[in-house]
Design a protein around this motif. Structure first.
Motif, PDB file in Angstrom:
ATOM      1  N   GLU A 132       6.764   9.871  -6.017  1.00  0.00           N
ATOM      2  CA  GLU A 132       6.672  11.226  -5.834  1.00  0.00           C
ATOM      3  C   GLU A 132       6.580  11.710  -4.273  1.00  0.00           C
ATOM      4  N   THR A 133       6.036  10.601  -3.700  1.00  0.00           N
ATOM      5  CA  THR A 133       5.634  10.941  -2.063  1.00  0.00           C
ATOM      6  C   THR A 133       6.747  10.452  -1.111  1.00  0.00           C
ATOM      7  N   THR A 134       7.832   9.898  -1.621  1.00  0.00           N
ATOM      8  CA  THR A 134       9.108   9.290  -1.025  1.00  0.00           C
ATOM      9  C   THR A 134      10.243  10.278  -0.893  1.00  0.00           C
ATOM     10  N   ALA A 135      10.817   9.871   0.282  1.00  0.00           N
ATOM     11  CA  ALA A 135      12.008  10.808   0.581  1.00  0.00           C
ATOM     12  C   ALA A 135      13.019   9.879  -0.398  1.00  0.00           C
ATOM     13  N   ALA A 136      12.752   8.593  -0.564  1.00  0.00           N
ATOM     14  CA  ALA A 136      13.636   7.997  -1.557  1.00  0.00           C
ATOM     15  C   ALA A 136      14.013   8.434  -2.714  1.00  0.00           C
ATOM     16  N   PHE A 173       0.943  -1.172  -0.165  1.00  0.00           N
ATOM     17  CA  PHE A 173      -0.082  -0.113  -0.110  1.00  0.00           C
ATOM     18  C   PHE A 173       1.028   1.263  -0.163  1.00  0.00           C
ATOM     19  N   ASP A 174       0.558   2.328  -0.871  1.00  0.00           N
ATOM     20  CA  ASP A 174       1.278   3.500  -0.630  1.00  0.00           C
ATOM     21  C   ASP A 174       0.210   4.826  -1.018  1.00  0.00           C
ATOM     22  N   LYS A 175       0.355   5.782  -0.314  1.00  0.00           N
ATOM     23  CA  LYS A 175      -0.443   6.926  -0.552  1.00  0.00           C
ATOM     24  C   LYS A 175      -0.311   7.675  -1.917  1.00  0.00           C
ATOM     25  N   LEU A 217      15.523   5.890   8.880  1.00  0.00           N
ATOM     26  CA  LEU A 217      16.629   5.749   8.373  1.00  0.00           C
ATOM     27  C   LEU A 217      17.394   7.164   8.261  1.00  0.00           C
ATOM     28  N   TYR A 218      16.802   8.013   8.343  1.00  0.00           N
ATOM     29  CA  TYR A 218      17.287   9.545   8.469  1.00  0.00           C
ATOM     30  C   TYR A 218      18.159  10.101   7.214  1.00  0.00           C
ATOM     31  N   ARG A 219      19.521  10.544   7.300  1.00  0.00           N
ATOM     32  CA  ARG A 219      20.139  10.866   6.154  1.00  0.00           C
ATOM     33  C   ARG A 219      20.806   9.735   5.221  1.00  0.00           C
ATOM     34  N   HIS A 220      20.634   8.462   5.872  1.00  0.00           N
ATOM     35  CA  HIS A 220      21.274   7.018   5.432  1.00  0.00           C
ATOM     36  C   HIS A 220      20.456   6.138   4.772  1.00  0.00           C
ATOM     37  N   GLY A 221      19.431   6.504   3.905  1.00  0.00           N
ATOM     38  CA  GLY A 221      18.423   5.509   3.354  1.00  0.00           C
ATOM     39  C   GLY A 221      19.118   4.440   2.704  1.00  0.00           C
ATOM     40  N   TYR A 222      20.034   4.998   1.793  1.00  0.00           N
ATOM     41  CA  TYR A 222      20.591   4.118   0.888  1.00  0.00           C
ATOM     42  C   TYR A 222      21.723   3.430   1.453  1.00  0.00           C
ATOM     43  N   LEU A 223      22.629   4.119   2.342  1.00  0.00           N
ATOM     44  CA  LEU A 223      23.651   3.627   3.002  1.00  0.00           C
ATOM     45  C   LEU A 223      23.309   2.578   3.962  1.00  0.00           C
ATOM     46  N   SER A 270      21.138   9.847  -3.031  1.00  0.00           N
ATOM     47  CA  SER A 270      21.502   8.310  -2.851  1.00  0.00           C
ATOM     48  C   SER A 270      22.864   7.930  -3.025  1.00  0.00           C
ATOM     49  N   MET A 271      23.748   8.904  -2.225  1.00  0.00           N
ATOM     50  CA  MET A 271      25.252   8.567  -2.049  1.00  0.00           C
ATOM     51  C   MET A 271      25.300   7.481  -1.090  1.00  0.00           C
ATOM     52  N   LEU A 272      26.445   6.586  -1.421  1.00  0.00           N
ATOM     53  CA  LEU A 272      26.869   5.797  -0.341  1.00  0.00           C
ATOM     54  C   LEU A 272      28.181   6.104   0.266  1.00  0.00           C
TER      55      LEU A 272
HETATM   56  C1  LIG Z   1      17.359  15.789   0.417  1.00  0.00           C
HETATM   57  C2  LIG Z   1      17.609  14.344   1.122  1.00  0.00           C
HETATM   58  C3  LIG Z   1      18.714  13.861   0.564  1.00  0.00           C
HETATM   59  C4  LIG Z   1      19.052  12.516   0.846  1.00  0.00           C
HETATM   60  N1  LIG Z   1      20.306  11.946   0.513  1.00  0.00           N
HETATM   61  C5  LIG Z   1      20.734  10.721   0.748  1.00  0.00           C
HETATM   62  C6  LIG Z   1      21.727  10.215   0.279  1.00  0.00           C
HETATM   63  O1  LIG Z   1      22.485  10.663  -0.336  1.00  0.00           O
HETATM   64  N2  LIG Z   1      22.049   8.718   0.890  1.00  0.00           N
HETATM   65  C7  LIG Z   1      21.458   8.067   1.406  1.00  0.00           C
HETATM   66  O2  LIG Z   1      21.564   7.108   1.927  1.00  0.00           O
HETATM   67  N3  LIG Z   1      19.938   8.508   2.081  1.00  0.00           N
HETATM   68  C8  LIG Z   1      19.812  10.002   1.615  1.00  0.00           C
HETATM   69  N4  LIG Z   1      18.519  10.385   2.234  1.00  0.00           N
HETATM   70  C9  LIG Z   1      17.921   9.677   2.926  1.00  0.00           C
HETATM   71  C10 LIG Z   1      16.806   8.888   2.510  1.00  0.00           C
HETATM   72  O3  LIG Z   1      16.150   9.563   1.255  1.00  0.00           O
HETATM   73  C11 LIG Z   1      15.676   8.254   3.325  1.00  0.00           C
HETATM   74  O4  LIG Z   1      16.545   7.608   4.453  1.00  0.00           O
HETATM   75  C12 LIG Z   1      14.877   7.106   2.931  1.00  0.00           C
HETATM   76  O5  LIG Z   1      14.333   7.362   1.679  1.00  0.00           O
HETATM   77  C13 LIG Z   1      13.906   6.444   4.000  1.00  0.00           C
HETATM   78  O6  LIG Z   1      13.198   5.398   3.396  1.00  0.00           O
HETATM   79  P1  LIG Z   1      11.941   5.101   4.083  1.00  0.00           P
HETATM   80  O7  LIG Z   1      11.363   3.917   3.010  1.00  0.00           O
HETATM   81  O8  LIG Z   1      11.758   4.741   5.435  1.00  0.00           O
HETATM   82  O9  LIG Z   1      10.740   6.280   3.707  1.00  0.00           O
HETATM   83  P2  LIG Z   1      10.351   6.843   2.311  1.00  0.00           P
HETATM   84  O10 LIG Z   1      11.312   6.902   1.340  1.00  0.00           O
HETATM   85  O11 LIG Z   1       9.927   8.132   2.595  1.00  0.00           O
HETATM   86  O12 LIG Z   1       8.955   5.986   1.918  1.00  0.00           O
HETATM   87  C14 LIG Z   1       8.124   6.204   2.939  1.00  0.00           C
HETATM   88  C15 LIG Z   1       6.435   5.872   1.791  1.00  0.00           C
HETATM   89  O13 LIG Z   1       5.558   5.637   2.833  1.00  0.00           O
HETATM   90  C16 LIG Z   1       4.386   6.246   2.306  1.00  0.00           C
HETATM   91  N5  LIG Z   1       3.579   6.569   3.251  1.00  0.00           N
HETATM   92  C17 LIG Z   1       3.555   7.401   4.029  1.00  0.00           C
HETATM   93  N6  LIG Z   1       2.621   7.405   5.002  1.00  0.00           N
HETATM   94  C18 LIG Z   1       1.513   6.625   4.516  1.00  0.00           C
HETATM   95  C19 LIG Z   1       0.249   6.065   4.799  1.00  0.00           C
HETATM   96  N7  LIG Z   1      -0.353   6.882   5.902  1.00  0.00           N
HETATM   97  N8  LIG Z   1      -0.416   5.356   3.846  1.00  0.00           N
HETATM   98  C20 LIG Z   1       0.280   4.797   2.791  1.00  0.00           C
HETATM   99  N9  LIG Z   1       1.775   5.437   2.402  1.00  0.00           N
HETATM  100  C21 LIG Z   1       2.221   6.349   3.116  1.00  0.00           C
HETATM  101  C22 LIG Z   1       4.950   7.514   1.506  1.00  0.00           C
HETATM  102  O14 LIG Z   1       4.067   7.914   0.268  1.00  0.00           O
HETATM  103  C23 LIG Z   1       6.414   6.686   0.891  1.00  0.00           C
HETATM  104  O15 LIG Z   1       6.055   6.262  -0.509  1.00  0.00           O
HETATM  105  C24 LIG Z   1      18.117  11.655   1.731  1.00  0.00           C
HETATM  106  C25 LIG Z   1      16.877  12.322   2.056  1.00  0.00           C
HETATM  107  C26 LIG Z   1      16.602  13.549   1.474  1.00  0.00           C
HETATM  108  C27 LIG Z   1      15.279  14.148   2.218  1.00  0.00           C
END
Ligand SMILES: Cc1cc2nc3c(=O)[nH]c(=O)nc-3n(C[C@H](O)[C@H](O)[C@H](O)COP(=O)(O)OP(=O)(O)OC[C@H]3O[C@@H](n4cnc5c(N)ncnc54)[C@H](O)[C@@H]3O)c2cc1C
Length: 352
Positions: free
Chosen positions: A38-42, A30-32, A326-332, A47-49
């Motif tokens: 387009e709604t993800t931080a990902a 499920f995703d909103k 995952l904070y700043r480190h999503g891909y790492l 995405s640097m490692l």
């Molecule tokens: C500007 C920026 C630069 C970054 N650079 C790096 C980098 O260089 N290297 C690195 O390793 N990391 C980086 N990151 C961090 C990385 O993007 C995040 O840590 C990672 O994306 C988090 O992953 P996630 O799957 O937990 O969340 P997300 O990728 O945000 O995914 C969460 C998903 O949940 C969905 N969702 C939320 N609420 C609901 C709901 N109620 N119902 C249904 N769906 C919902 C959203 O639509 C979204 O698709 C960066 C982040 C930002 C913002």
């Protein structure tokens, strides 16, 4: 057949849906937002490692867990390419750190920080002169006479990766439910678009959207600019150390670059501000004048999901797995976090 709901199709949700469906679970994702992410931080991320540059301002675990990413991603990307036929570009040829003459002390400070946090790896950090810089990134040599080379760093193309994961997930028969806002997540149950549904297990990977379940979670705003710069050829991530703004440039195919990133303790998802544009672009122009003719393809902002200690969490209980922070480190860190989550899923989420 065991029915699993994965909620959130960011990097964590896609990886877990891919892995769990390959193991034979019947997965609904499920995703909103849409599958474009387009709604993800990902999708927004550079995405640097970068285990070295990240650990300078983080806990040591970020480095140890992050090193795993450098082995794990090439294997997963090869598997995804074989499955979907989609190419996902990545580079693991290290990164370069430079500073202008007036800011040289920032380089020294960065090296000192690394010596304190990862003394056992400090020999890997190479102090480079103009000749070596010319060898690594020739276009930086006219402006910079020296710098640092961090050999165990890299990047991947997140747009291509998220698309390949979407294809692989769908090929494996995962039922993808886009535009589905999920609330009231509990063991075995959730509510989607107002309707209750039950599963054998629910996996909550909603990133900053999980605040209702994790009150201590916070969003940390980040802004990036995605540029196309035909006059610039950089082959690896480059960081410019600066006393006020820290700038990085992460390469993508076809002279595209991700420029980032601001880090602001705010949960605002408002578009990128003029101030951030000015700061990022003026620092960028000071790095390489070829960026003057670049075009801005996207200006994106999002919030990084962070726990109070900025480290990820994996919490399993019967019928519910929560993975976040995952904070700043999503891909790492997602390689380590996904493997840990899969173990917790088997160990804690089912009746013994
Ligand atoms: C500007 C920026 C630069 C970054 N650079 C790096 C980098 O260089 N290297 C690195 O390793 N990391 C980086 N990151 C961090 C990385 O993007 C995040 O840590 C990672 O994306 C988090 O992953 P996630 O799957 O937990 O969340 P997300 O990728 O945000 O995914 C969460 C998903 O949940 C969905 N969702 C939320 N609420 C609901 C709901 N109620 N119902 C249904 N769906 C919902 C959203 O639509 C979204 O698709 C960066 C982040 C930002 C913002």
């Amino acid at each position: 057949m065991r029915q699993v709901a994965v909620v959130g199709a960011g990097i964590l949700g896609r990886l877990l849906a891919w892995k769990l469906s390959a193991q034979g679970y019947v997965v609904t994702l499920f995703d909103k937002g849409s599958r474009d992410g387009e709604t993800t931080a990902a999708r927004v991320a550079a995405s640097m490692l970068a285990p070295y540059t990240e650990v300078a301002s983080a806990e040591r675990q970020v480095f140890d867990w992050g090193l795993m990413a450098l082995r794990w991603w090439p294997e997963q990307i090869a598997a995804l390419e074989a499955q979907t036929g989609r190419a996902v570009s990545y580079g693991l040829d290290g990164s370069v750190v430079v500073a202008h003459e007036l800011d040289k002390s920032t380089l020294q400070h960065f090296q000192q920080q690394l010596r304190a946090v990862v003394p056992d790896y400090i020999e890997r950090v190479e102090r480079i002169d103009a000749e070596r810089l010319t060898e690594l990134e020739p276009e930086l040599a006219p402006r910079f006479r020296d710098g640092l080379f961090l050999p165990d760093e890299g990047y991947l193309d997140n747009g291509a990766l998220l698309a390949a994961l979407a294809d692989a997930i769908e090929q494996q028969g995962v039922c993808w439910q886009p535009h589905s806002e999920v609330t009231d997540i509990a063991p075995h149950s959730l509510r989607v678009n107002g309707q209750a549904q039950t599963f054998d297990c629910v996996v909550d990977t909603r990133g900053v959207g999980a605040r209702d379940a994790l009150p201590e979670l916070r969003g940390v705003r980040g802004e990036v600019l995605w540029l196309r710069a035909p006059e610039v050829s950089l082959s690896r991530p480059v960081r410019l150390m600066h006393p006020r703004y820290k700038l990085y440039v992460a390469p993508r195919p076809d002279h595209r670059y991700v420029i980032g990133a601001t880090e602001i303790e705010s949960e605002s998802m408002a578009p990128v501000t003029v101030r951030s544009h000015l700061e990022l672009l003026s620092a960028l122009y000071s790095l390489h004048s070829g960026f003057a003719e670049a075009t801005v393809e996207h200006a994106w902002s999002h919030c990084r999901p962070a726990m109070p200690n900025n480290l990820p969490i994996v919490r399993g209980q019967h019928g519910l797995l929560t993975v976040n922070g995952l904070y700043r480190h999503g891909y790492l860190l997602s390689p380590y976090v996904v493997e840990t989550a899969l173990q917790a899923f088997e160990r804690d989420c089912w009746e013994s």
